[in-house]
Every structure is written in C-alpha cells, then in structure tokens.
Write a protein that holds these residues in place. Structure first.
Motif, short mmCIF file in Angstrom:
data_model
loop_
_atom_site.label_atom_id
_atom_site.label_comp_id
_atom_site.label_asym_id
_atom_site.label_seq_id
_atom_site.Cartn_x
_atom_site.Cartn_y
_atom_site.Cartn_z
N LEU A 156 0.83 -1.21 0.00
CA LEU A 156 0.00 0.00 0.00
C LEU A 156 0.86 1.26 0.00
O LEU A 156 0.59 2.21 -0.73
N ASP A 157 1.90 1.24 0.82
CA ASP A 157 2.77 2.42 0.88
C ASP A 157 3.47 2.65 -0.46
O ASP A 157 3.60 3.79 -0.92
N GLN A 158 3.93 1.57 -1.09
CA GLN A 158 4.60 1.69 -2.39
C GLN A 158 3.64 2.23 -3.44
O GLN A 158 4.04 2.97 -4.35
N ALA A 159 2.36 1.90 -3.30
CA ALA A 159 1.35 2.36 -4.27
C ALA A 159 0.86 3.77 -3.97
O ALA A 159 -0.03 4.28 -4.66
N GLY A 160 1.42 4.42 -2.95
CA GLY A 160 0.98 5.76 -2.60
C GLY A 160 -0.30 5.79 -1.79
O GLY A 160 -1.01 6.81 -1.79
N LEU A 161 -0.60 4.69 -1.09
CA LEU A 161 -1.85 4.58 -0.35
C LEU A 161 -1.60 4.45 1.15
O LEU A 161 -2.33 3.75 1.86
N SER A 162 -0.61 5.16 1.65
CA SER A 162 -0.32 5.12 3.08
C SER A 162 -1.45 5.72 3.90
O SER A 162 -1.54 5.48 5.11
N ARG A 163 -2.34 6.48 3.26
CA ARG A 163 -3.49 7.06 3.96
C ARG A 163 -4.44 5.97 4.47
O ARG A 163 -5.27 6.23 5.33
N ILE A 164 -4.35 4.77 3.91
CA ILE A 164 -5.17 3.65 4.40
C ILE A 164 -4.47 3.09 5.63
O ILE A 164 -3.51 2.32 5.54
N GLU A 165 -4.92 3.50 6.78
CA GLU A 165 -4.24 3.15 8.03
C GLU A 165 -4.72 1.82 8.61
O GLU A 165 -3.93 1.06 9.17
N VAL A 166 -6.02 1.55 8.51
CA VAL A 166 -6.54 0.28 9.02
C VAL A 166 -6.24 -0.82 8.00
O VAL A 166 -6.61 -0.71 6.83
#
Length: 250
Positions: A156-166
């Motif tokens: 998720l972080d690599q995809a730029g989706l670090s905002r997804i915390e749960v």
C-alpha cells in the motif's frame, strides 16, 4: 444488482445514510497486482526465455496467475511459505514451456522477482478519487487482505496509499477470507458495525459473498466485465470504484 451510473441519484443510492465505513480488498481492487507481477515475471525470466515477445509474456503471466495447483491458496492455508508458492507457481509455467528450471534457477527466480515487483506496484486510477470522496464525507476506510499484514502494508505504501491506516492481514487474527472473523476484525478496527460497513473486492465468492455472510454489505468489483453469477446472494456489483461513490450517494 449492477449499479447503473446513468440512472442513480444521491436520493436513490442504495446506501445513502446507511453506511459508516468501507473496507477494501487490496490486490486487483486497490492495487494493479497483475501488471506489477507481469513486469516482475519478465524481469526474473527474460534470461531464460530470450526469444519471448509481448504475447508470449502475456501467456506466461496468465498461466502463472491462474495457479492451477492452487499454490497461493495452499500458502494461505499454511502449507507453503510465501516465497515457496512463488517458485512453485513459476515451476508450473516453465514445465509447461519445457524449459529447464532446477532448484537453483527457481531460488534465483524468486529472488529476482521479489526485487523487481515493488518497482511496478501502482494503484488503479480510480482509487485516489474514491478515497478523496470518502474523506470528504467523513467515512472511514481500511483494507482486509488474504496476505500478511507487513507485506501488504509495504505494498500500500509503495502504491501511494499510506493514507489507508486500518489494515487487517491473515496474521492479524490467524484466519483468512472467507472466514467471517477477518471481516469483523476490519469492522472492529474501523469502529463500525458490520451492518453499517461495505466491503469491496474483486473476488465474487471470497469478497462479495463471504463479507455478506459475515454481516457486511458485500460489493463485487467486476473490472473485467465477467458474467455475474445467476444467484447474486445479495451482492451488489460495480464495474469500477466510481460506482462505490454512487452506491453511497456521494
């Protein structure tokens, strides 16, 4: 039910005012894993298949992703390690092609694949807009995945989706989809009741049907236009994530 974007309005949206949270599957729902894996397969295999062209690589990827021996599912069940299922799936393809692929070549393939794949991890283009819409509406969201937490967190972080915390993985509660417990843990972490939570995923059975049976609202993301099952089991169908905003009346 397949949502029709041409007739839906906020007033007629099925879940207007009824949903307090959204949970997503990750692979092929938020992240274009097939594209990333195909790039990684080419990187790991090109020296063994120097004459391959684009169509050949597409066939290679299709057989690998089909996983006829169910090695990924067997990994989820604890029969193999994550790396082992990678190599075993590659072995099936190379055996089909009649190309030598001994233990040393298999181990090198796994290493090369794992190095290459993160470079190609991307979110689908419809992901950020739907997350923006959920943020604007104050609706919390998260992810529930049939892989381990840390691996999917990095993805998720690599995809730029670090905002997804749960994020709930199979090691979070030591079960995998379709077990209801993994969906219910996602709801617990979101702070929402199952009956107030949508779950969106690309697999009709283990995402749509299983989440519905766990008490959530199952939504099948049918990006490829597959023919929906005749018995829909109460699962709604959307063709892209823009359809989710229509379901919610956003």
């Amino acid at each position: 039910m397949t949502l029709d974007a041409t007739t839906n309005t906020a007033a007629s949206a099925p879940f207007t005012g009824r949903v307090s949270g959204v949970l997503f599957d990750i692979d092929e729902t938020l992240v274009d894993l097939v594209a990333a894996m195909t790039d990684a397969m080419v990187s790991a295999s090109a020296h063994l298949l120097p004459d391959f062209g684009p169509n050949d690589w597409a066939d290679f990827s299709a057989l690998y992703m089909a996983d006829p021996e169910r090695y990924y599912d067997r990994y989820v069940d604890g029969e193999f390690s994550f790396g082992q299922q990678r190599g075993l799936r590659a072995r099936v393809v190379f055996e089909h092609l009649g190309v030598a692929f001994d233990a040393a070549a298999e181990q090198q393939w796994i290493t090369d694949f794992e190095l290459a794949q993160p470079r190609s991890i991307r979110a689908f283009t419809d992901v950020v807009p739907v997350l923006d819409a959920l943020d604007a509406a104050g609706i919390p969201y998260g992810a529930v995945s049939n892989n381990v937490h840390d691996y999917q967190r990095a993805k998720l972080d690599q995809a730029g989706l670090s905002r997804i915390e749960v994020l709930v993985g199979i090691d979070t509660v030591n079960v995998s989809k379709p077990d209801p417990a993994i969906f219910l843990e996602g709801c617990r972490q979101l702070g929402t009741l199952p009956e107030e939570t949508i779950y969106v995923g690309d697999n009709y059975l283990i995402d749509g049907v299983a989440s519905s049976r766990a008490g959530l609202h199952g939504v099948w993301l049918n990006r490829d236009g597959k023919v929906p099952p005749s018995d829909a089991d109460g699962v709604m169908t959307i063709e892209d994530l823009a359809g989710l905003t229509l379901l919610l009346g956003l």
